[in-house]
Design a protein around this motif. Structure first.
Motif, PDB file in Angstrom:
ATOM      1  N   GLY A   5     -10.822 -25.517  -2.588  1.00  0.00           N
ATOM      2  CA  GLY A   5     -10.217 -25.579  -3.917  1.00  0.00           C
ATOM      3  C   GLY A   5     -10.828 -26.623  -4.816  1.00  0.00           C
ATOM      4  N   GLU A   7     -13.012 -28.206  -7.540  1.00  0.00           N
ATOM      5  CA  GLU A   7     -13.702 -27.704  -8.722  1.00  0.00           C
ATOM      6  C   GLU A   7     -14.618 -28.745  -9.352  1.00  0.00           C
ATOM      7  OE1 GLU A   7     -11.017 -26.009 -11.525  1.00  0.00           O
ATOM      8  OE2 GLU A   7     -10.416 -24.368 -10.198  1.00  0.00           O
ATOM      9  N   VAL A 160      -7.612 -30.528 -15.683  1.00  0.00           N
ATOM     10  CA  VAL A 160      -7.720 -30.038 -14.316  1.00  0.00           C
ATOM     11  C   VAL A 160      -6.676 -30.747 -13.462  1.00  0.00           C
ATOM     12  CG1 VAL A 160      -9.467 -31.753 -13.671  1.00  0.00           C
ATOM     13  CG2 VAL A 160      -9.333 -29.604 -12.414  1.00  0.00           C
ATOM     14  N   GLU A 163      -5.591 -32.126  -7.455  1.00  0.00           N
ATOM     15  CA  GLU A 163      -6.025 -31.608  -6.161  1.00  0.00           C
ATOM     16  C   GLU A 163      -7.331 -30.824  -6.234  1.00  0.00           C
ATOM     17  OE1 GLU A 163      -3.004 -28.644  -7.833  1.00  0.00           O
ATOM     18  OE2 GLU A 163      -3.194 -30.836  -7.656  1.00  0.00           O
ATOM     19  N   LYS A 164      -7.820 -30.574  -7.455  1.00  0.00           N
ATOM     20  CA  LYS A 164      -9.078 -29.850  -7.615  1.00  0.00           C
ATOM     21  C   LYS A 164     -10.266 -30.794  -7.817  1.00  0.00           C
ATOM     22  CE  LYS A 164      -6.944 -25.622  -9.332  1.00  0.00           C
ATOM     23  NZ  LYS A 164      -6.854 -24.639 -10.441  1.00  0.00           N
ATOM     24  N   ASN A 214     -16.000 -25.163   1.688  1.00  0.00           N
ATOM     25  CA  ASN A 214     -15.706 -24.853   0.290  1.00  0.00           C
ATOM     26  C   ASN A 214     -16.903 -24.178  -0.365  1.00  0.00           C
ATOM     27  OD1 ASN A 214     -14.131 -24.890  -2.042  1.00  0.00           O
ATOM     28  ND2 ASN A 214     -15.072 -26.782  -2.758  1.00  0.00           N
TER      29      ASN A 214
END
Length: 227
Positions: A5, A7, A160, A163-164, A214
């Motif tokens: 997850g 980004e 954002v 957690e990203k 990821n």
């Protein structure tokens, strides 16, 4: 903690990307030298007095990071630009930095989150700035060190969720414990290899293995451009 997850990947600067020596030349050599000359004392005595003054302010106080504060506080008649440019050639990257940034940039937006003031950060960005979409100096931009609320403000600015974001840095509290408090995923880089743990690495080359889970990362859109 899982790294799926992610980004955006965030990096600290000194001790993470840039070797600490160039800053030490300013804080531990140039400033004591100028102070010794002003006060008419030996370098050794000036070094001792300056170290004590640094400790009295402490790294939790943003003044500790502010080169202009110290020039005023110590009454040193010199421009910070001259001090920084004098040691710009001493700014050195760790050997694992560029290969890692080149690899990560293909998959993730990269940013910088540092407590370093922009005066000291700017010459370092000449070496690494092209890899980053944005650089945040918390001291200069938010008037604070890297506390949880500052990390949250950065998340809000980037639009954002915490957690990203994955943050990598070498300060146990400011780069590891504090971002985790608001949900940012964090990795502690211990280049002296003193700590052990799943989310502790000794060089940036280890990031590849941790991020393999990821591999289908989504690139975040709409990030503000690097200043």
């Amino acid at each position: 903690m899982k790294l799926n997850g992610i980004e955006i990947i965030s990096f600290d600067v000194d001790g993470t990307l840039i070797k600490k020596g160039s800053n030490d030349l300013i804080w531990r050599k140039e400033i004591p030298s100028l102070y010794a000359k002003k006060e008419g004392i030996s370098f050794a005595e000036a070094e001792k007095q300056i170290a004590q003054k640094y400790d009295e302010v402490g790294e939790k106080n943003i003044c500790w990071y502010d080169i202009n504060f110290w020039l005023r506080h110590l009454q040193l008649k010199v421009k910070w630009e001259d001090m920084v440019s004098k040691y710009e050639a001493e700014i050195k990257l760790y050997p694992d930095v560029l290969p890692t940034l080149k690899k990560l940039k293909k998959r993730f937006p990269l940013i910088i989150i540092t407590g370093m003031p922009v005066e000291l950060l700017t010459p370092k960005l000449k070496k690494i700035g092209n890899y980053f979409l944005h650089s945040f100096s918390t001291v200069s931009e938010f008037k604070n060190v890297k506390i949880p609320s500052v990390y949250l403000k950065i998340c809000q600015k980037l639009k954002v969720s915490p957690e990203k974001i994955l943050h990598i840095g070498d300060h146990w509290k400011f780069d590891y414990l504090y971002p985790k408090k608001i949900g940012i995923k964090a990795i502690f880089i211990d280049r002296e290899n003193k700590k052990k743990g799943k989310w502790i690495i000794k060089d940036l080359g280890e990031l590849g293995n941790l991020l393999e889970i990821n591999s289908n990362a989504t690139v975040a859109r709409g990030l503000v451009p690097r200043r």
